[in-house]
Scaffold this motif. Structure first.
Motif, short mmCIF file in Angstrom:
data_model
loop_
_atom_site.label_atom_id
_atom_site.label_comp_id
_atom_site.label_asym_id
_atom_site.label_seq_id
_atom_site.Cartn_x
_atom_site.Cartn_y
_atom_site.Cartn_z
N LYS A 11 -13.56 3.98 -2.45
CA LYS A 11 -12.88 4.56 -3.60
C LYS A 11 -11.69 5.42 -3.18
CE LYS A 11 -15.75 2.90 -6.65
NZ LYS A 11 -15.31 1.88 -7.63
N LEU A 64 0.83 -1.20 0.00
CA LEU A 64 0.00 0.00 0.00
C LEU A 64 0.87 1.25 0.00
CD1 LEU A 64 -2.75 -1.06 2.56
CD2 LEU A 64 -2.91 -1.05 0.08
N ASP A 115 -6.67 -5.80 3.48
CA ASP A 115 -7.12 -6.36 2.21
C ASP A 115 -8.24 -5.52 1.58
OD1 ASP A 115 -8.64 -7.22 4.45
OD2 ASP A 115 -9.68 -8.65 3.18
N LYS A 116 -8.92 -4.69 2.38
CA LYS A 116 -9.99 -3.85 1.85
C LYS A 116 -9.46 -2.55 1.24
CE LYS A 116 -13.44 -6.42 3.46
NZ LYS A 116 -14.44 -7.08 2.60
N TYR A 162 0.54 5.76 -0.09
CA TYR A 162 -0.37 6.89 0.05
C TYR A 162 0.31 8.15 -0.45
CZ TYR A 162 2.27 8.10 4.27
OH TYR A 162 3.26 8.43 5.15
N LYS A 198 -6.72 -2.27 -0.85
CA LYS A 198 -5.98 -2.44 -2.09
C LYS A 198 -6.76 -1.82 -3.25
CE LYS A 198 -3.53 -6.58 -0.57
NZ LYS A 198 -3.25 -8.01 -0.80
N GLY A 199 -6.06 -1.02 -4.04
CA GLY A 199 -6.70 -0.36 -5.17
C GLY A 199 -7.44 0.91 -4.80
N VAL A 200 -7.34 1.35 -3.54
CA VAL A 200 -8.04 2.54 -3.07
C VAL A 200 -7.05 3.70 -3.00
CG1 VAL A 200 -9.41 3.53 -1.21
CG2 VAL A 200 -9.59 1.09 -1.72
N SER A 201 -7.47 4.88 -3.42
CA SER A 201 -6.63 6.07 -3.32
C SER A 201 -6.55 6.52 -1.87
CB SER A 201 -7.19 7.20 -4.19
OG SER A 201 -7.21 6.83 -5.56
#
Length: 420
Positions: A142, A92, A158-159, A94, A161-164
């Motif tokens: 999102k 992850l 795991d929730k 940021y 992943k792929g989130v900005s």
């Protein structure tokens, strides 16, 4: 004496030279030990080879094996540890917000604009508890804004992943926040779809054949409280007709205290489509906040109990009936729906309760639906001089009364089976 002094000088010099030589090579030895060298070379020229411990792998091989173990590790195992190394190894990353970042302006747009929420299909959630409940129920995140990395690490890895993920100043979150005490984290989610949501198992186990229909509820606090009551009573679903406040408005979310992710919510429904979301043979019952005229219909002695206010009665009759100028006959504007006390049995079939807004009451369409399904008006009597109950209070009374009746019926059936 001079000989002794000369001898002492002769002895001291080599000692100083030895100490200096030792000091020059000491750092090399320390560095070598830190690196776990294979061989150690002493100043005297002696070479000592260090043996590797049984099962010990070279550093390169060990690092490769460690990386392989991390890749094989399941997301669940990673999420159980909140150590920084685990979070970083999950891959992850940021970003830090910069002044004038356009991503930040979208937050206030979502908060204030219902058309934007509906058009873009996005909602804003604030606070760790509400965000955690949403993630558990399967809501799709999102983007997250957070002021401290620790707040983000409290969420399932795991929730994310792929989130900005965007780190901002706490002062910015405080300016956007709708809470009295901001918690330092906000998330933009895709608008939840009740069909795809995974509601808590305990909630599903206690679900009752009882639905709630909200009609013209426009106060955010009332709707949020009603959703809490619906979740607490075990309602199977909540339907909101057009004219109700948006259930995903921040004030409703705050008052709901997580109920949005415990019971299915379907909003923006036309009355013609409401029966499509109800179980077959459902009877619709109406809690009419303006139904003081209904109190008089229920009993000839209603006025003796002080249930009827003449002023409110005349006001309701004005909408109830209108005299035809040509024929002189009265015409009913509202369907003729029988009235009964709220504590009389009304849950023998799947039931749906309609709660109207405090200003306008229930709509004509709700009474028509009640009439067509064999339902009735449910009366909650109040003492003289007291105005109609708050919508949230009336909903709570009726929903938990329905739960009491259903539980009593289930216990009665259980006793009958045990006797047979």
């Amino acid at each position: 004496m001079a000989a002794l002094v000369r001898r002492s000088r002769f002895v001291v010099r080599p000692l100083l030279q030895v100490v200096q030589a030792w000091d020059l090579d000491a750092r090399r030895w320390v560095r070598a030990l830190r690196r776990s060298a294979v061989k150690v070379v002493f100043p005297s020229g002696e070479v000592v080879e260090r043996k590797r411990a049984p099962g010990k792998q070279p550093r390169k091989a060990a690092s490769e094996a460690s990386a392989q173990e991390q890749r094989e590790k399941s997301p669940l195992e990673e999420s159980t540890s909140h150590a920084p190394s685990t979070w970083e190894e999950s891959g992850l990353r940021y970003d830090k917000a910069y002044p004038g970042d356009r991503r930040l302006s979208s937050v206030m747009t979502i908060v204030k604009s219902r058309p934007f929420r509906e058009k873009q299909g996005k909602i804003l959630l604030e606070g760790r508890r509400l965000i955690t409940d949403a993630l558990k129920a399967g809501a799709v995140p999102k983007m997250f804004f957070f002021s401290r990395l620790e707040y983000l690490k409290e969420l399932p890895v795991d929730k994310l992943k792929g989130v900005s993920l965007i780190k901002v100043k706490f002062e910015d979150i405080k300016d956007w926040s709708d809470l009295v005490t901001p918690q330092g984290i906000m998330g933009i989610f895709a608008k939840p779809d009740h069909v795809k949501m995974a509601y808590p198992k305990t909630q599903l186990q206690h679900s009752l054949p009882l639905s709630l229909i909200c009609d013209n509820l426009r106060d955010p606090g009332n709707l949020g409280t009603i959703l809490r009551s619906a979740a607490g009573a075990g309602c199977s679903k909540v339907l909101l007709t057009k004219g109700c406040v948006d259930p995903w408005e921040p004030k409703v979310l705050r008052a709901g205290m997580g109920a949005h992710f415990q019971v299915p919510i379907i909003n923006n429904l036309e009355w013609e489509t409401v029966p499509n979301y109800l179980p077959p043979d459902t009877r619709v019952y109406v809690a009419d906040n303006c139904g003081l005229y209904a109190q008089a219909q229920m009993s000839n002695k209603a006025s003796d109990h002080g249930w009827v206010s003449n002023q409110r009665l005349l006001k309701f009759q004005k909408y109830e009936e209108e005299e035809d100028v040509e024929t002189g006959a009265s015409q009913d504007w509202l369907p003729d729906v029988e009235v009964q006390s709220y504590d009389s049995d009304w849950t023998e079939a799947p039931a749906a309760v309609v709660i109207g807004g405090e200003t306008d009451g229930v709509s004509v369409e709700s009474l028509q639906l009640a009439e067509s399904t064999g339902g009735k008006r449910l009366l909650i009597p109040v003492v003289p001089g007291v105005d109609s109950l708050n919508s949230a209070m009336a909903a709570s009374i009726l929903l938990f009364e329905g739960k009491r009746q259903l539980r009593g019926r289930a216990e009665h059936l259980s006793r009958d089976r045990s006797h047979h």
